[in-house]
Motif scaffolding. Structure first.
Motif, PDB file in Angstrom:
ATOM      1  N   UNK A 112      56.903   0.630  54.830  1.00 47.15           N
ATOM      2  CA  UNK A 112      56.078   0.599  53.635  1.00 47.15           C
ATOM      3  C   UNK A 112      56.941   0.602  52.379  1.00 47.15           C
ATOM      4  N   UNK A 113      58.051   1.335  52.455  1.00 43.84           N
ATOM      5  CA  UNK A 113      58.890   1.518  51.267  1.00 43.84           C
ATOM      6  C   UNK A 113      59.758   0.303  50.954  1.00 43.84           C
ATOM      7  N   UNK A 114      59.797  -0.688  51.826  1.00 44.87           N
ATOM      8  CA  UNK A 114      60.694  -1.825  51.616  1.00 44.87           C
ATOM      9  C   UNK A 114      60.141  -2.873  50.669  1.00 44.87           C
ATOM     10  N   UNK A 115      58.873  -2.747  50.336  1.00 48.47           N
ATOM     11  CA  UNK A 115      58.298  -3.678  49.379  1.00 48.47           C
ATOM     12  C   UNK A 115      58.081  -5.078  49.925  1.00 48.47           C
ATOM     13  N   UNK A 116      57.988  -5.223  51.225  1.00 44.66           N
ATOM     14  CA  UNK A 116      57.759  -6.534  51.834  1.00 44.66           C
ATOM     15  C   UNK A 116      56.272  -6.860  51.829  1.00 44.66           C
ATOM     16  N   UNK A 117      55.945  -8.132  52.070  1.00 47.28           N
ATOM     17  CA  UNK A 117      54.550  -8.471  52.249  1.00 47.28           C
ATOM     18  C   UNK A 117      54.048  -7.809  53.534  1.00 47.28           C
ATOM     19  N   UNK A 118      52.739  -7.570  53.656  1.00 45.50           N
ATOM     20  CA  UNK A 118      52.216  -6.793  54.789  1.00 45.50           C
ATOM     21  C   UNK A 118      52.578  -7.350  56.156  1.00 45.50           C
ATOM     22  N   UNK A 119      52.537  -8.661  56.332  1.00 49.13           N
ATOM     23  CA  UNK A 119      52.833  -9.233  57.650  1.00 49.13           C
ATOM     24  C   UNK A 119      54.303  -9.079  58.022  1.00 49.13           C
ATOM     25  N   UNK A 120      55.192  -9.241  57.047  1.00 46.10           N
ATOM     26  CA  UNK A 120      56.615  -9.053  57.328  1.00 46.10           C
ATOM     27  C   UNK A 120      56.913  -7.603  57.669  1.00 46.10           C
ATOM     28  N   UNK A 121      56.268  -6.671  56.950  1.00 47.07           N
ATOM     29  CA  UNK A 121      56.447  -5.254  57.246  1.00 47.07           C
ATOM     30  C   UNK A 121      55.905  -4.925  58.631  1.00 47.07           C
ATOM     31  N   UNK A 122      54.747  -5.504  58.966  1.00 47.27           N
ATOM     32  CA  UNK A 122      54.156  -5.271  60.279  1.00 47.27           C
ATOM     33  C   UNK A 122      55.055  -5.812  61.385  1.00 47.27           C
ATOM     34  N   UNK A 123      55.571  -7.008  61.194  1.00 49.45           N
ATOM     35  CA  UNK A 123      56.486  -7.617  62.164  1.00 49.45           C
ATOM     36  C   UNK A 123      57.709  -6.723  62.367  1.00 49.45           C
ATOM     37  N   UNK A 124      58.303  -6.281  61.276  1.00 45.30           N
ATOM     38  CA  UNK A 124      59.484  -5.435  61.367  1.00 45.30           C
ATOM     39  C   UNK A 124      59.200  -4.118  62.059  1.00 45.30           C
ATOM     40  N   UNK A 125      58.033  -3.550  61.808  1.00 43.59           N
ATOM     41  CA  UNK A 125      57.663  -2.282  62.420  1.00 43.59           C
ATOM     42  C   UNK A 125      57.512  -2.427  63.933  1.00 43.59           C
ATOM     43  N   UNK A 135      49.069 -18.133  65.159  1.00 42.99           N
ATOM     44  CA  UNK A 135      47.661 -18.516  65.354  1.00 42.99           C
ATOM     45  C   UNK A 135      46.743 -17.958  64.275  1.00 42.99           C
ATOM     46  N   UNK A 136      47.230 -16.992  63.495  1.00 41.04           N
ATOM     47  CA  UNK A 136      46.353 -16.345  62.511  1.00 41.04           C
ATOM     48  C   UNK A 136      46.871 -16.430  61.080  1.00 41.04           C
ATOM     49  N   UNK A 137      48.117 -16.829  60.891  1.00 44.98           N
ATOM     50  CA  UNK A 137      48.689 -16.832  59.547  1.00 44.98           C
ATOM     51  C   UNK A 137      48.464 -18.166  58.842  1.00 44.98           C
ATOM     52  N   UNK A 138      48.325 -18.088  57.536  1.00 47.18           N
ATOM     53  CA  UNK A 138      48.142 -19.284  56.725  1.00 47.18           C
ATOM     54  C   UNK A 138      49.438 -20.081  56.685  1.00 47.18           C
ATOM     55  N   UNK A 139      49.313 -21.362  56.383  1.00 48.20           N
ATOM     56  CA  UNK A 139      50.474 -22.260  56.407  1.00 48.20           C
ATOM     57  C   UNK A 139      51.549 -21.835  55.416  1.00 48.20           C
ATOM     58  N   UNK A 163      45.240 -10.525  54.523  1.00 43.42           N
ATOM     59  CA  UNK A 163      44.113 -11.411  54.258  1.00 43.42           C
ATOM     60  C   UNK A 163      43.774 -11.474  52.781  1.00 43.42           C
ATOM     61  N   UNK A 164      43.844 -10.346  52.108  1.00 41.97           N
ATOM     62  CA  UNK A 164      43.551 -10.302  50.674  1.00 41.97           C
ATOM     63  C   UNK A 164      44.581 -11.103  49.872  1.00 41.97           C
ATOM     64  N   UNK A 165      45.789 -11.195  50.403  1.00 39.35           N
ATOM     65  CA  UNK A 165      46.841 -11.974  49.742  1.00 39.35           C
ATOM     66  C   UNK A 165      46.747 -13.462  50.053  1.00 39.35           C
ATOM     67  N   UNK A 166      45.872 -13.817  50.988  1.00 37.45           N
ATOM     68  CA  UNK A 166      45.771 -15.209  51.399  1.00 37.45           C
ATOM     69  C   UNK A 166      46.773 -15.600  52.466  1.00 37.45           C
ATOM     70  N   UNK A 210      44.625 -17.075  57.967  1.00 41.74           N
ATOM     71  CA  UNK A 210      43.716 -18.207  57.971  1.00 41.74           C
ATOM     72  C   UNK A 210      42.301 -17.738  57.633  1.00 41.74           C
ATOM     73  N   UNK A 211      41.497 -18.579  57.005  1.00 42.47           N
ATOM     74  CA  UNK A 211      40.108 -18.205  56.703  1.00 42.47           C
ATOM     75  C   UNK A 211      39.349 -17.836  57.973  1.00 42.47           C
ATOM     76  N   UNK A 212      38.573 -16.764  57.887  1.00 45.06           N
ATOM     77  CA  UNK A 212      37.756 -16.353  59.021  1.00 45.06           C
ATOM     78  C   UNK A 212      38.449 -15.455  60.020  1.00 45.06           C
ATOM     79  N   UNK A 213      39.729 -15.201  59.856  1.00 42.31           N
ATOM     80  CA  UNK A 213      40.442 -14.319  60.790  1.00 42.31           C
ATOM     81  C   UNK A 213      39.969 -12.881  60.600  1.00 42.31           C
ATOM     82  N   UNK A 214      39.639 -12.221  61.701  1.00 32.56           N
ATOM     83  CA  UNK A 214      39.173 -10.835  61.691  1.00 32.56           C
ATOM     84  C   UNK A 214      40.370  -9.894  61.888  1.00 32.56           C
ATOM     85  N   UNK A 215      40.759  -9.144  60.852  1.00 31.57           N
ATOM     86  CA  UNK A 215      41.917  -8.248  60.982  1.00 31.57           C
ATOM     87  C   UNK A 215      41.776  -7.260  62.136  1.00 31.57           C
ATOM     88  N   UNK A 216      40.571  -6.737  62.348  1.00 30.81           N
ATOM     89  CA  UNK A 216      40.370  -5.768  63.423  1.00 30.81           C
ATOM     90  C   UNK A 216      40.604  -6.409  64.794  1.00 30.81           C
TER      91      UNK A 216
END
Length: 212
Positions: free
Chosen positions: A76-89, A191-195, A139-142, A145-151
């Motif tokens: 969280x403290x690294x200031x990365x975008x959420x997906x990059x932080x999630x990947x790293x975690x 399969x879920x990330x925007x281009x 998702x809020x950052x775009x 992909x449209x319609x992807x359910x985070x849960x």
């Protein structure tokens, strides 16, 4: 060696010896005798630090809980975008699980204990919620992909990595767990990330942590 340092070293030796036995056999099949033999300690030395085998197991569960909290805060403290932080975690967690038997045993003990408490939220459910939070922010950052359910994606990622851990634990003592987790991420995220989303290159995670 100062007395305080010796006491710390002895306590850590007990935790590691117990972790190796718990990781190999599970809690019920691990005997205190085996732990003492592996640690090279007497019962007196053991009981100076822990009143029972159960107390050692509790300490290992607490150790793994502290580690996961540190991982979350660190990324969280690294200031990365959420997906990059999630990947790293995910990647760091898998690498550490493969390299650290103390962490690995704590995770196994915690999971085994949660089975006996139906209806109580487990650490797996809490991880799903945490991952879903990261994905919702993406998702809020775009970045999704449209319609992807985070849960739904969170359930998929957590279910796949849990299955990977169980299979890896049973077949290679978690040695190939990092590779399995990377495979999950490599197949699910595209399969879920925007281009326009790209994994941030500003975070560094070792490809494989090696246990000393």
């Amino acid at each position: 060696m100062p007395q305080q340092d010796r006491a710390y070293a002895t306590r850590e030796a007990i935790l590691r010896a117990a972790a190796e036995e718990f990781d190999r056999l599970g809690y019920d099949r691990t005997s205190l005798t085996a732990v003492l033999a592996r640690a090279g300690l007497t019962k007196g030395a053991f009981y100076f630090h822990f009143p029972s085998k159960e107390a050692v197991a509790v300490a290992l569960v607490e150790r793994q809980s502290e580690f996961w909290a540190e991982v979350r805060e660190s990324w969280r403290a690294r200031g990365l975008d959420p997906l990059s932080a999630l990947h790293g975690m995910f990647v760091e967690s898998a690498d550490r699980m493969a390299a650290d038997v103390v962490l690995r045993a704590g995770v196994r003990l915690n999971a085994d204990r949660e089975i006996g408490y139906p209806g109580v939220p487990t650490s797996h459910v809490m991880w799903e919620k945490l991952v879903a939070t990261y994905l919702a922010e993406a998702g809020e950052r775009g970045d999704l992909l449209p319609g992807v359910d985070p849960d739904a994606v969170a359930r998929t990622l957590c279910g796949a990595t849990l299955g990977a851990r169980l299979i890896s634990s049973a077949t290679t003592s978690c040695a190939d767990f990092p590779d399995r987790v990377r495979e999950v991420l490599r197949h699910v995220l595209p399969c879920v990330t925007a281009a326009g989303w790209k994994l941030s290159g500003s975070h560094k995670v070792p490809e494989r942590l090696v246990e000393p």
